[in-house]
Scaffold this active site. Structure first.
Site, mmCIF file in Angstrom:
data_model
loop_
_atom_site.group_PDB
_atom_site.id
_atom_site.type_symbol
_atom_site.label_atom_id
_atom_site.label_comp_id
_atom_site.label_asym_id
_atom_site.label_seq_id
_atom_site.Cartn_x
_atom_site.Cartn_y
_atom_site.Cartn_z
ATOM 1 N N GLU A 1 0.878 -1.166 0.000
ATOM 2 C CA GLU A 1 0.000 0.000 0.000
ATOM 3 C C GLU A 1 0.918 1.219 0.000
ATOM 4 O O GLU A 1 1.805 1.316 0.852
ATOM 5 C CB GLU A 1 -0.879 -0.012 1.263
ATOM 6 C CG GLU A 1 -1.877 1.115 1.242
ATOM 7 C CD GLU A 1 -2.781 1.146 2.473
ATOM 8 O OE1 GLU A 1 -2.747 0.193 3.280
ATOM 9 O OE2 GLU A 1 -3.507 2.146 2.607
ATOM 10 N N ARG B 1 5.032 -12.843 9.749
ATOM 11 C CA ARG B 1 5.719 -11.603 9.405
ATOM 12 C C ARG B 1 7.049 -11.538 10.131
ATOM 13 O O ARG B 1 7.254 -12.213 11.144
ATOM 14 C CB ARG B 1 4.839 -10.396 9.752
ATOM 15 C CG ARG B 1 4.518 -10.255 11.232
ATOM 16 C CD ARG B 1 3.424 -9.216 11.473
ATOM 17 N NE ARG B 1 3.810 -7.890 11.060
ATOM 18 C CZ ARG B 1 3.206 -7.200 10.081
ATOM 19 N NH1 ARG B 1 2.203 -7.725 9.426
ATOM 20 N NH2 ARG B 1 3.603 -5.991 9.778
ATOM 21 N N LYS C 1 4.170 0.978 9.477
ATOM 22 C CA LYS C 1 4.350 2.250 8.767
ATOM 23 C C LYS C 1 3.725 3.405 9.556
ATOM 24 O O LYS C 1 4.230 4.518 9.525
ATOM 25 C CB LYS C 1 3.721 2.162 7.373
ATOM 26 C CG LYS C 1 4.585 1.359 6.408
ATOM 27 C CD LYS C 1 3.987 1.338 5.016
ATOM 28 C CE LYS C 1 3.003 0.194 4.887
ATOM 29 N NZ LYS C 1 2.540 -0.041 3.520
HETATM 30 P P1 ATP Z 1 2.684 -2.107 7.977
HETATM 31 O O1 ATP Z 1 1.979 -2.887 9.036
HETATM 32 O O2 ATP Z 1 4.131 -1.933 8.216
HETATM 33 O O3 ATP Z 1 2.019 -0.837 7.628
HETATM 34 P P2 ATP Z 1 1.424 -3.425 5.845
HETATM 35 O O4 ATP Z 1 1.228 -4.887 5.927
HETATM 36 O O5 ATP Z 1 0.256 -2.585 6.078
HETATM 37 O O6 ATP Z 1 2.656 -3.048 6.733
HETATM 38 P P3 ATP Z 1 1.623 -3.341 3.047
HETATM 39 O O7 ATP Z 1 2.112 -2.228 2.213
HETATM 40 O O8 ATP Z 1 0.201 -3.685 3.018
HETATM 41 O O9 ATP Z 1 2.075 -2.987 4.501
HETATM 42 O O10 ATP Z 1 2.531 -4.631 2.820
HETATM 43 C C1 ATP Z 1 2.883 -5.121 1.566
HETATM 44 C C2 ATP Z 1 3.267 -6.552 1.715
HETATM 45 O O11 ATP Z 1 4.357 -6.684 2.619
HETATM 46 C C3 ATP Z 1 2.136 -7.368 2.272
HETATM 47 O O12 ATP Z 1 2.026 -8.552 1.543
HETATM 48 C C4 ATP Z 1 2.529 -7.632 3.698
HETATM 49 O O13 ATP Z 1 2.017 -8.828 4.165
HETATM 50 C C5 ATP Z 1 4.048 -7.634 3.615
HETATM 51 N N1 ATP Z 1 4.624 -7.253 4.892
HETATM 52 C C6 ATP Z 1 4.418 -6.125 5.590
HETATM 53 N N2 ATP Z 1 5.077 -6.132 6.751
HETATM 54 C C7 ATP Z 1 5.747 -7.311 6.797
HETATM 55 C C8 ATP Z 1 6.627 -7.933 7.753
HETATM 56 N N3 ATP Z 1 6.940 -7.337 8.897
HETATM 57 N N4 ATP Z 1 7.116 -9.150 7.455
HETATM 58 C C9 ATP Z 1 6.815 -9.750 6.300
HETATM 59 N N5 ATP Z 1 6.000 -9.229 5.360
HETATM 60 C C10 ATP Z 1 5.462 -8.035 5.602
HETATM 61 MG MG MG Z 2 -1.484 -3.475 4.619
#
Ligand code: ATP
Ligand code: MG
Length: 551
Positions: free
Chosen positions: A34, A258, A268
């Site tokens: 995102e 994760r 984020k």
């Molecule tokens: P955040 O919680 O940091 O905002 P998010 O999951 O909302 O992260 P996205 O931009 O939606 O961020 O993530 C893109 C991809 O990266 C998704 O498939 C998500 O599952 C993966 N991802 C995000 N954080 C992690 C992590 N700590 N470990 C592994 N994969 C991750």
């Molecule tokens: Mg997300």
């Protein structure tokens, strides 16, 4: 090491699918960020996993921006994400945006309405929550659930046309209000949001929810393996329900744990707070767990990939020690970096028997780890040099193999010197160390017969360049700041950045951004983006040894 290890569970799934001929043996994954922030090391894990799987099985990976939430998203983030994925060393097959599917998603929603599988609900968010029941009690249908198909089609069209304010209505899937899985209790598909979108502008005032956008985007792109993190397990039934009811391409969701890492935060939302509240310089502050921060700090992309490989793919949440990442960085840099001399905490050493005004050039290998030294560079030697303050002691203990009155050391690639005396200022601080050099001890041509145990680095005072050096420590002083009482920001390490002025050897004026160097005995350093021709600025990438383990 990738050849040696056994298959992880995702590789097993992919190999079974290939063997059974599912999707004709085709593998297409996606990385779906995102664009609401910069990528962090957790995303790097996901990138390495998605792109790595595809590479291993002759497949491809799409970069898909999951841009369905107009309020928090921005092109700045899109650009940084692309830069980071490329820098990590991966190439996507296609650059795609969930927002490109808004028309298609709208059509799919209409299809569900026509099938009697979606309805417009006028309830407030609170009412919807209350009507959903609890995990042990079924939800209760409201009067909107029995709206006719015609009524729903009209209302949904009116929602799209902008007839209603934010929050007045939602479109819900008609699944099962008694489902044990709460996500199936008539989940939201669309909400009204009169907001400008960074790509679609003001074309839309209704936006699809994650659950209706993600799986459908996967299906539109014909993604074979849609990999996400464990918190999406409860969403999987709904993912499958939409695909089944809409008779779309049979994409499948798989979940892995994760990445969590000690001494940092990785959401984020939290990283944005650190930026907005000026706890760090920006998203790319070298203390941040972001990919851009690590790049600026001097972490090689290959070291980050190696780290992701080493931690593997787990099905259960765990916490990875930050020092494993630092270990990977050190290993990588030890092989590749050129050695240079820099004095971070200088004290002057005067060679009393060396001729005033004389300069000699010495040379040293760029990298003794490499056969042939990877070339060499020259550096000047003269009567006054800078040495590290910690390399002299007024009252040296036994086994101190550096300088103190009566002690000898070798100056790296130059002469052996013997300490005769030192000078103190009015406050009692040592300001100068006086030594005599042994002319026949010249490096490479040493006939002195002396062999002092210690060798120290040094820089000629008359020729040294000054440089600002930024020493970084862990961003937080506790292992898991998100898990502590109160606000996570209370646990920031107040000493995470120390800025000092150093003297460095002249060759460092040619240092290149993005190419790390080893300051002998001091660690790995890399030029910072704020460095200019007139002012060198170095970031300490990592120390030579893990200083934390010792403590
Ligand atoms: P955040 O919680 O940091 O905002 P998010 O999951 O909302 O992260 P996205 O931009 O939606 O961020 O993530 C893109 C991809 O990266 C998704 O498939 C998500 O599952 C993966 N991802 C995000 N954080 C992690 C992590 N700590 N470990 C592994 N994969 C991750
Ligand atoms: Mg997300």
């Amino acid at each position: 090491m990738s050849e040696e290890r056994s298959l992880n569970f995702l590789e097993e799934i992919v190999e079974e699918d290939i063997a059974s001929g599912k999707h004709g043996g085709r593998v297409l994954t996606r990385f779906p960020p995102e664009p609401n922030g910069y990528l962090h090391i957790g995303h790097a894990k996901s990138i390495c996993l998605n792109f790595g799987l595809a590479q291993k099985y002759n497949g491809k990976t799409n970069l898909r921006f999951d841009d369905t939430n107009p309020v928090k998203e921005d092109v700045e983030y899109v650009d940084s994400i692309k830069e980071d994925v490329k820098w990590l060393g991966f190439e996507w097959a296609e650059e795609l945006y969930a927002s490109d599917y808004f028309d298609k998603l709208y059509e799919l929603a209409v299809t569900l309405i026509k099938a009697g599988l979606a309805y417009v609900d006028d309830s407030t968010a609170e009412e919807i929550a209350a009507q959903k029941g609890t995990p042990t009690e079924p939800g209760t249908p409201n009067q909107y659930r029995s709206r006719t198909v015609e009524e729903n089609l009209q209302l949904f069209a009116d929602m799209k046309a902008g007839k209603y304010p934010d929050g007045a209505k939602v479109l819900r899937a008609k699944v099962d209000l008694a489902a044990p899985n709460m996500h199936l209790r008539d989940p939201l598909m669309y909400r009204i949001k009169h907001a400008h979108h960074h790509r679609t502008g003001d074309a839309w005032c209704i936006y699809p929810m994650y659950d209706f956008a993600h799986g459908q985007s996967d299906a539109i792109e014909q993604i074979t393996h849609s990999i996400c993190t464990l918190e999406f397990i409860p969403h999987r039934d709904l993912y499958n329900w939409f695909i089944e009811k809409l008779n779309l391409f049979d994409s499948h969701q798989y979940e892995f744990a994760r990445l969590n890492m000690t001494y940092t935060v990785m959401s984020k939302r939290k990283l944005l707070q650190l930026v907005d509240d000026n706890h760090v310089e920006d998203w790319d502050d070298p203390r941040m767990p972001t990919i851009s921060g690590m790049r600026r700090r001097g972490y090689p992309a290959a070291a980050i990939r190696e780290f992701c490989e080493r931690i593997g793919v787990a099905k259960r949440e765990n916490m990875i020690d930050l020092s494993l990442l630092e270990f990977c960085v050190r290993e990588n840099l030890n092989k590749s970096t050129w050695r240079r001399m820099a004095v971070l905490d200088p004290i002057k050493l005067v060679i009393t028997n060396y001729p005033e005004g004389q300069t000699e050039m010495f040379s040293g290998e760029n990298n003794p780890e490499v056969e042939g030294g990877d070339g060499s560079r020259e550096f000047p030697f003269s009567k006054e040099i800078w040495i590290e303050r910690e390399d002299f002691m007024e009252e040296p203990p036994k086994k101190f193999f550096r300088l103190g009155v009566g002690l000898m050391v070798r100056l790296k690639n130059a002469y052996i010197v013997k300490c005769d005396s030192f000078v103190k200022d009015a406050e009692g601080n040592v300001t100068e160390v006086h030594c005599s050099y042994i002319p026949e001890s010249k490096s490479g041509n040493d006939t002195s017969g002396l062999s002092p145990k210690g060798t120290i680095h040094w820089v000629s005072a008359a020729h040294a360049k000054t440089a600002e050096v930024r020493l970084y420590d862990r961003l937080f002083r506790v292992e898991d700041p998100s898990n502590e009482e109160g606000d996570f920001k209370e646990y920031l390490n107040p000493d995470s950045l120390q800025i000092i002025n150093a003297y460095v050897e002249p060759a460092l004026a040619d240092a290149q951004m993005g190419t790390a160097v080893q300051f002998m005995r001091k660690g790995y350093f890399t030029l910072d983006k704020h460095s200019t021709a007139n002012k060198l600025v170095f970031n300490r990438t990592v120390t030579l040894k893990d200083g934390w383990k010792v403590k």
